[in-house]
Design an enzyme around this catalytic site. Structure first.
Site, PDB file in Angstrom:
ATOM      1  N   ASP A   1       3.228  -6.979  10.552  1.00 28.06           N
ATOM      2  CA  ASP A   1       4.255  -6.700  11.555  1.00 28.06           C
ATOM      3  C   ASP A   1       4.077  -7.604  12.772  1.00 28.06           C
ATOM      4  O   ASP A   1       5.068  -8.097  13.339  1.00 28.06           O
ATOM      5  CB  ASP A   1       4.182  -5.234  11.994  1.00 28.06           C
ATOM      6  CG  ASP A   1       4.765  -4.286  10.951  1.00 28.06           C
ATOM      7  OD1 ASP A   1       5.479  -4.769  10.047  1.00 28.06           O
ATOM      8  OD2 ASP A   1       4.508  -3.068  11.044  1.00 28.06           O
TER       9      ASP A   1
ATOM     10  N   ARG B   1       0.840  -1.194   0.000  1.00 21.93           N
ATOM     11  CA  ARG B   1       0.000   0.000   0.000  1.00 21.93           C
ATOM     12  C   ARG B   1       0.873   1.241   0.000  1.00 21.93           C
ATOM     13  O   ARG B   1       1.695   1.438   0.891  1.00 21.93           O
ATOM     14  CB  ARG B   1      -0.925  -0.017   1.225  1.00 21.93           C
ATOM     15  CG  ARG B   1      -1.952   1.092   1.224  1.00 21.93           C
ATOM     16  CD  ARG B   1      -3.041   0.858   2.244  1.00 21.93           C
ATOM     17  NE  ARG B   1      -2.537   0.716   3.609  1.00 21.93           N
ATOM     18  CZ  ARG B   1      -3.304   0.622   4.678  1.00 21.93           C
ATOM     19  NH1 ARG B   1      -4.615   0.610   4.528  1.00 21.93           N
ATOM     20  NH2 ARG B   1      -2.790   0.512   5.878  1.00 21.93           N
TER      21      ARG B   1
ATOM     22  N   THR C   1      -0.867   7.607  -1.124  1.00 20.53           N
ATOM     23  CA  THR C   1      -2.174   7.480  -1.775  1.00 20.53           C
ATOM     24  C   THR C   1      -3.040   6.388  -1.161  1.00 20.53           C
ATOM     25  O   THR C   1      -4.258   6.372  -1.359  1.00 20.53           O
ATOM     26  CB  THR C   1      -1.992   7.160  -3.266  1.00 20.53           C
ATOM     27  OG1 THR C   1      -1.411   5.851  -3.399  1.00 20.53           O
ATOM     28  CG2 THR C   1      -1.088   8.183  -3.935  1.00 20.53           C
TER      29      THR C   1
ATOM     30  N   ASP D   1      -0.959  -3.597  12.705  1.00 17.04           N
ATOM     31  CA  ASP D   1      -0.498  -4.100  11.416  1.00 17.04           C
ATOM     32  C   ASP D   1      -0.322  -5.615  11.517  1.00 17.04           C
ATOM     33  O   ASP D   1       0.567  -6.100  12.224  1.00 17.04           O
ATOM     34  CB  ASP D   1       0.820  -3.427  11.032  1.00 17.04           C
ATOM     35  CG  ASP D   1       1.269  -3.784   9.630  1.00 17.04           C
ATOM     36  OD1 ASP D   1       1.532  -4.979   9.376  1.00 17.04           O
ATOM     37  OD2 ASP D   1       1.368  -2.876   8.786  1.00 17.04           O
TER      38      ASP D   1
END
Length: 212
Positions: A206, A107, A111, A203
């Protein structure tokens, strides 16, 4: 609660219990990985509920009988790298003969749009029932892009399996691919300004791999 098209919320007590532990900031990497695998296995029972069956004759220690097996339908698992990899083993324990492809997307931090860096699918993709795997359905960009790639290769029967979703992600998939059935353990409140699900679990990649 808002009604979404083609969304299946799996509210089994064991799924919800394990999801709560997964959310906890104090859950370490080892336990997090194990929970993702366990949740994927449990959710897999619902995702594969409608696989077709056929009758065959088998001989038990007592006598011959007619019993059911999964029909010749071929299953393909497509994890979205990298977090989706954590869900593969749970599904393979359920369906060991499934073939595994991969979609590599990241990602863009500005944006929030998905950028492809790797894409490889099992053969005969059009003949397979496809399950896309990704723990988080946040903006929906990665899921939509993965579905786009699969359809371009001829896939016709596609399901999306995620642990958590934001309403924005569900809406994005519903809008772009209304034919794709979505399986979730929970739909959370919203996305924050950084594109993370709130309350979410952080996340997933992670936390799976101990990175930051």
């Amino acid at each position: 609660m808002v009604k979404y098209k083609n969304v299946n919320l799996i509210d089994h007590p064991m799924v919800q219990h394990k999801l709560t532990i997964l959310r906890d900031i104090n859950t370490g990497v080892k336990e997090f990985r194990e929970l993702v695998e366990e949740l994927s296995l449990l959710m897999g029972y619902e995702v594969t509920r409608n696989l077709p069956l056929e009758n065959i004759e088998v001989e038990t220690p007592i006598c011959k009988t007619t019993s059911k097996i999964i029909s010749g339908k071929k299953l393909g698992l497509i994890p979205i790298l990298r977090a989706g990899l954590g869900m593969v083993d749970g599904l393979l324990k359920l369906v060991p003969t499934a073939k595994v492809g991969h979609v590599g997307l990241y990602r863009d931090p500005v944006t929030l749009n998905p950028v492809e860096y790797y894409c490889k699918f099992p053969p005969n993709i059009a003949d397979r029932e496809i399950i896309i795997l990704d723990p988080m359905l946040a903006t929906g960009g990665s899921a939509v892009a993965a579905i786009d790639f699969l359809k371009e290769k001829g896939a016709k029967n596609i399901k999306l399996m995620c642990l958590l979703a934001a309403p924005e992600g569900v809406k994005a998939v519903n809008t772009k691919h209304p034919d794709v059935e979505i399986f979730l353990a929970a739909i959370d409140e919203k996305l924050n300004e950084h594109g993370y699900i709130v309350p979410g679990l952080g996340d997933a990649g992670d936390r799976l791999y101990g990175t930051k």
